[in-house]
Design an enzyme around this catalytic site. Structure first.
Site, PDB file in Angstrom:
ATOM      1  N   ASP A  76       0.930  -1.150   0.012  1.00 19.69           N
ATOM      2  CA  ASP A  76       0.164   0.021  -0.030  1.00 19.69           C
ATOM      3  C   ASP A  76       0.994   1.353  -0.050  1.00 19.69           C
ATOM      4  O   ASP A  76       1.572   1.507   0.865  1.00 19.69           O
ATOM      5  CB  ASP A  76      -1.025   0.128   1.237  1.00 19.69           C
ATOM      6  CG  ASP A  76      -1.633   1.347   1.198  1.00 19.69           C
ATOM      7  OD1 ASP A  76      -1.772   2.008   0.467  1.00 19.69           O
ATOM      8  OD2 ASP A  76      -2.394   1.453   2.307  1.00 19.69           O
ATOM      9  N   LYS A 117       2.904  11.571  -3.335  1.00 21.15           N
ATOM     10  CA  LYS A 117       2.048  10.732  -4.256  1.00 21.15           C
ATOM     11  C   LYS A 117       0.932  11.706  -4.963  1.00 21.15           C
ATOM     12  O   LYS A 117       0.449  11.320  -6.104  1.00 21.15           O
ATOM     13  CB  LYS A 117       1.164  10.003  -3.247  1.00 21.15           C
ATOM     14  CG  LYS A 117       0.400   9.002  -3.868  1.00 21.15           C
ATOM     15  CD  LYS A 117      -0.315   8.117  -3.123  1.00 21.15           C
ATOM     16  CE  LYS A 117      -1.318   7.141  -3.555  1.00 21.15           C
ATOM     17  NZ  LYS A 117      -1.850   6.198  -2.556  1.00 21.15           N
ATOM     18  N   GLU A 164      -7.356   0.434  -4.592  1.00 14.50           N
ATOM     19  CA  GLU A 164      -7.456   0.374  -3.151  1.00 14.50           C
ATOM     20  C   GLU A 164      -8.766  -0.120  -2.565  1.00 14.50           C
ATOM     21  O   GLU A 164      -8.688  -0.901  -1.629  1.00 14.50           O
ATOM     22  CB  GLU A 164      -7.120   1.907  -2.578  1.00 14.50           C
ATOM     23  CG  GLU A 164      -5.665   2.085  -2.765  1.00 14.50           C
ATOM     24  CD  GLU A 164      -5.300   3.423  -2.463  1.00 14.50           C
ATOM     25  OE1 GLU A 164      -5.995   4.408  -1.922  1.00 14.50           O
ATOM     26  OE2 GLU A 164      -3.960   4.007  -2.628  1.00 14.50           O
TER      27      GLU A 164
END
Length: 571
Positions: A6, A68, A145
């Protein structure tokens, strides 16, 4: 060996599928969460994780976080005298997670399933793959996700047909996906989201409230060190309000102290615009899936920001029921990535599950709309593949040129939802040669084919001649070429990565330096002496002396932080 990762905006973590279950991988400090922060030390070595996060306040010019959000863009971030792309910084996080996994498993890790927000664009997904490549990993699958969260909750193991919604609010992104399970197939019905909405935005709302309520001098808004201290206090207060009714933000600027007592109602007031933004993607996903909230069997929470009581209240109000919270929302996505890694290697403990996904954005071409025989309105977007269409998918549409005897048709390929192409993202161009003929005799079939890895092929066939031309959309403006990737790999290889076995000491020193800057008077002088003493112990390179010294300094720092007192008599 393959692991699930993750790669988060605020924190990242890894997990492995073994002995019939997902298992989280601890880092060198024994934590499963590794802060997504990178810092360059004074000696030129790279610090990753908690040690880097501690330096955000003391060395903001040498430390990067929240990168990110810039994946897939041309933005670069400067650390000291060196510029880094978001892919490179993400690669350093992935490399640290890879090293932690190898230390735990005792064998090389070369493959990974990496999760991405469901609403990540084509460019952002390709940038994530590049980050994996720079970290020395073969990225077997990019897994959305929310789908990972569903796998972690065991939704794929339910026998009966069911529909569920995953509400995933992380540090920097928000996703909502509606999934349906039937006859061993887990199908994503719809996805929506906001790539610039997450827990960090709630922190920023608290920072703005602090400035406004205390009417701080304008110069403090431009002070990077003060800004990082205030952000850290806001983050701490946000976490405290998840378990308590009151919290305090306290920041020093030289001899001046600024304090604000917060309640959850104050946070809710500051975050009202953000809570409103959370509703729109949920409503859009339900519309696209053609479902009412009463038709959902379960609501699943993922992402650390869903810990906030005001977010959970919003979810409960929207759906008229309590969400599923039996798994840690910080960990659920990594656990699901490990399940997918187990499916990739066809582990015997996992029943095969067929998973389908959807295209998060519409894909199409630029067209001109003929107003009359003499005038044309250009720049319109015509979708060939609509958003939330199941993938893999292939769709075809027919087009004709604007004019008679046109030599070629230039197909401009776009991604997005806006009516005009200027508001969408340009992906590429395909030039289609045409025979000399009237518009009606030059029709062209344009076929879009989109696969589960986000690879788009566009093929155009001219009816009159049967001639076909095609292009595979592999690159995007701002993404690295293969030659650039090789060059960046060499650059990263030259970096000195701080030794993993000494990371605990370096993290402690970064924390001590941060608190030293916040202290005043006798306490500051006393803490300086403790830091100097520990530095002398480290210089001996004798673990028998370093370990008790480290424990003693940790206790001293704990006392200072727990008391939240940074001046006055020594502790």
């Amino acid at each position: 060996m393959i692991i699930g990762i993750d790669l988060g905006t605020t924190n990242s973590l890894a997990a492995v599928w073994r002995d019939g279950k997902s298992e989280l991988i601890p880092n060198a400090l024994g934590d499963v969460l590794t802060p997504s922060c990178v810092s360059l030390d004074a000696d030129g070595s790279v610090l990753v994780g908690r040690a880097a996060r501690e330096r955000l306040q003391t060395h903001p010019d040498r430390t990067a976080a929240l990168f990110k959000r810039y994946m897939g863009s041309q933005k670069s971030l400067r650390l000291g005298k060196r510029d880094f792309r978001p892919e490179e910084l993400s690669a350093l996080i992935l490399r640290a997670l890879k090293a932690d996994a190898e230390a735990m498993l005792g064998e090389p890790v070369t493959r990974a399933v990496i999760t991405v927000p469901a609403y990540f664009s084509d460019a952002q997904r390709k940038a994530t793959r590049v980050a994996g490549q720079l970290a020395g990993l073969t990225v077997e699958r990019l897994l959305n996700e929310p789908t990972a969260a569903a796998l972690a909750h065991g939704m794929h193991l339910r026998g009966a047909e069911s529909r569920f919604l995953v509400f995933d609010l992380g540090g920097g992104t928000f996703d909502v996906s509606i999934l349906e399970l039937f006859e061993g197939v887990m199908e994503v019905r719809a996805s929506a989201g906001d790539n610039y909405l997450g827990g960090e935005d709630f922190v920023q709302a608290m920072v703005e409230m602090f400035h406004e309520r205390l009417n701080l001098p304008g110069r403090l808004r431009k002070d990077p060190v003060f800004a990082q201290r205030l952000t850290a206090q806001a983050e701490s207060a946000k976490r405290a309000l998840s378990t308590r009714d009151q919290a305090t933000m306290r920041v020093m600027d030289g001899q001046d102290e600024y304090t604000l007592d917060l309640s959850e109602s104050m946070l809710e007031q500051a975050a009202a615009p953000l809570l409103k933004r959370l509703r729109a993607p949920v409503e859009r996903a339900l519309r696209d899936a053609n479902l009412r909230t009463s038709e959902l069997d379960s609501i699943v929470l993922a992402g650390g920001a869903t810990r906030m009581p005001l977010v959970r209240r919003l979810v409960t109000t929207m759906f008229g029921r309590f969400p599923a919270v039996d798994l840690n929302p910080d960990e659920v996505v990594a656990l699901g990535a490990a399940v997918q890694a187990g499916l990739v290697v066809k582990d015997a403990a996992l029943d095969e599950v067929v998973m389908t996904d959807v295209s998060p954005y519409s894909l199409g071409v630029e067209v001109g709309v003929r107003l009359d025989e003499r005038s044309v309105s250009n720049g319109h977007f015509d979708p060939v593949i609509e958003r939330n269409s199941p993938v893999p998918i292939s769709r075809v549409k027919q087009y004709v040129p604007i004019s008679d005897n046109q030599e070629a048709l230039d197909l401009e390929i776009y991604q997005g939802e806006a009516r005009m192409v200027r508001d969408n993202i340009h992906l590429g161009t395909l030039r289609v040669p045409l025979p000399r003929a009237t518009r009606a005799d030059c029709s062209v079939d344009v076929r879009f084919t989109y696969d589960v890895n986000g690879l788009l092929q566009v093929e155009a066939t001219v009816h009159k001649t049967g001639q076909s031309v095609a292009v595979v959309i592999e690159g995007n403006p701002g993404l690295l070429t293969e030659a650039q990737i090789a060059d960046r790999l060499r650059g990263l290889a030259e970096l000195k990565i701080h030794p993993r076995d000494r990371l605990e000491n370096r993290t402690l020193m970064a924390r001590a330096e941060r608190l030293y800057e916040q202290c005043r008077g006798d306490l500051r002088e006393w803490l300086g002496a403790q830091i100097l003493r520990f530095e002398r112990l480290m210089a001996t390179q004798d673990d028998r002396q370093i370990q008790p010294g480290r424990q003693e300094l940790e206790k001293a720092l704990d006392r200072i932080e727990q008391n939240s007192v940074f001046d006055g008599p020594s502790a």
